[in-house]
Design a protein around this motif. Sequence first.
Motif, PDB file in Angstrom:
ATOM      1  N   ALA A  55       2.469  -6.048   0.824  1.00 21.84           N
ATOM      2  CA  ALA A  55       3.736  -6.378   0.154  1.00 21.84           C
ATOM      3  C   ALA A  55       3.912  -5.579  -1.132  1.00 21.84           C
ATOM      4  O   ALA A  55       5.037  -5.319  -1.555  1.00 21.84           O
ATOM      5  CB  ALA A  55       3.802  -7.878  -0.142  1.00 21.84           C
ATOM      6  N   LEU A  56       2.784  -5.183  -1.725  1.00 23.68           N
ATOM      7  CA  LEU A  56       2.832  -4.376  -2.945  1.00 23.68           C
ATOM      8  C   LEU A  56       2.865  -2.875  -2.650  1.00 23.68           C
ATOM      9  O   LEU A  56       2.809  -2.056  -3.557  1.00 23.68           O
ATOM     10  CB  LEU A  56       1.636  -4.707  -3.841  1.00 23.68           C
ATOM     11  CG  LEU A  56       1.660  -6.096  -4.466  1.00 23.68           C
ATOM     12  CD1 LEU A  56       0.308  -6.430  -5.083  1.00 23.68           C
ATOM     13  CD2 LEU A  56       2.765  -6.193  -5.507  1.00 23.68           C
ATOM     14  N   GLY A  57       2.939  -2.534  -1.361  1.00 21.97           N
ATOM     15  CA  GLY A  57       3.047  -1.127  -0.980  1.00 21.97           C
ATOM     16  C   GLY A  57       1.733  -0.472  -0.608  1.00 21.97           C
ATOM     17  O   GLY A  57       1.691   0.734  -0.384  1.00 21.97           O
ATOM     18  N   GLY A  58       0.674  -1.231  -0.526  1.00 22.04           N
ATOM     19  CA  GLY A  58      -0.616  -0.666  -0.166  1.00 22.04           C
ATOM     20  C   GLY A  58      -0.699  -0.377   1.326  1.00 22.04           C
ATOM     21  O   GLY A  58      -0.296  -1.197   2.137  1.00 22.04           O
ATOM     22  N   ASN A  59      -1.184   0.806   1.666  1.00 27.15           N
ATOM     23  CA  ASN A  59      -1.288   1.143   3.091  1.00 27.15           C
ATOM     24  C   ASN A  59      -2.213   2.333   3.336  1.00 27.15           C
ATOM     25  O   ASN A  59      -2.004   3.090   4.257  1.00 27.15           O
ATOM     26  CB  ASN A  59       0.084   1.430   3.678  1.00 27.15           C
ATOM     27  CG  ASN A  59       0.737   2.628   3.025  1.00 27.15           C
ATOM     28  OD1 ASN A  59       0.171   3.261   2.157  1.00 27.15           O
ATOM     29  ND2 ASN A  59       1.938   2.939   3.447  1.00 27.15           N
ATOM     30  N   ASP A  60      -3.229   2.498   2.543  1.00 25.33           N
ATOM     31  CA  ASP A  60      -4.062   3.693   2.657  1.00 25.33           C
ATOM     32  C   ASP A  60      -5.375   3.399   3.375  1.00 25.33           C
ATOM     33  O   ASP A  60      -5.387   3.091   4.559  1.00 25.33           O
ATOM     34  CB  ASP A  60      -4.295   4.297   1.281  1.00 25.33           C
ATOM     35  CG  ASP A  60      -4.819   3.274   0.267  1.00 25.33           C
ATOM     36  OD1 ASP A  60      -5.049   2.120   0.631  1.00 25.33           O
ATOM     37  OD2 ASP A  60      -5.000   3.641  -0.902  1.00 25.33           O
ATOM     38  N   PHE A  61      -6.478   3.533   2.678  1.00 20.83           N
ATOM     39  CA  PHE A  61      -7.824   3.337   3.196  1.00 20.83           C
ATOM     40  C   PHE A  61      -7.974   1.997   3.916  1.00 20.83           C
ATOM     41  O   PHE A  61      -8.697   1.897   4.906  1.00 20.83           O
ATOM     42  CB  PHE A  61      -8.805   3.442   2.019  1.00 20.83           C
ATOM     43  CG  PHE A  61     -10.239   3.215   2.370  1.00 20.83           C
ATOM     44  CD1 PHE A  61     -10.962   4.185   3.030  1.00 20.83           C
ATOM     45  CD2 PHE A  61     -10.869   2.040   2.015  1.00 20.83           C
ATOM     46  CE1 PHE A  61     -12.297   3.982   3.345  1.00 20.83           C
ATOM     47  CE2 PHE A  61     -12.195   1.826   2.316  1.00 20.83           C
ATOM     48  CZ  PHE A  61     -12.915   2.800   2.992  1.00 20.83           C
TER      49      PHE A  61
END
Length: 93
Positions: A55-61
Amino acid sequence: FKEAQAKTGEREKNDLRQKLIREYNLFADVRKNPLRAWSEMEYKAFMSQVRDYEALGGNDFIHKTVLPAMSVLEIVSMDNITRLEEIMSSRQQ
């Protein structure tokens, strides 16, 4: 105000990423979690943090490495006391 809010969101996202990685380092490590299992409660708490992170925009590792590793873990019902005891006693602290 928007800039301050964005910075706060970034800090929250970073904190969540760190917590998720810490959980990953525990549950996905065969030496620390040799039965490759976690309780239903641990699973739900972890996935709630993942949703907050997303929801906070995290989408990496987290999506590339952590979630795939966690998806292979056995999820043990909170009603299965015997199995939960086995899991907890097998974990290295």
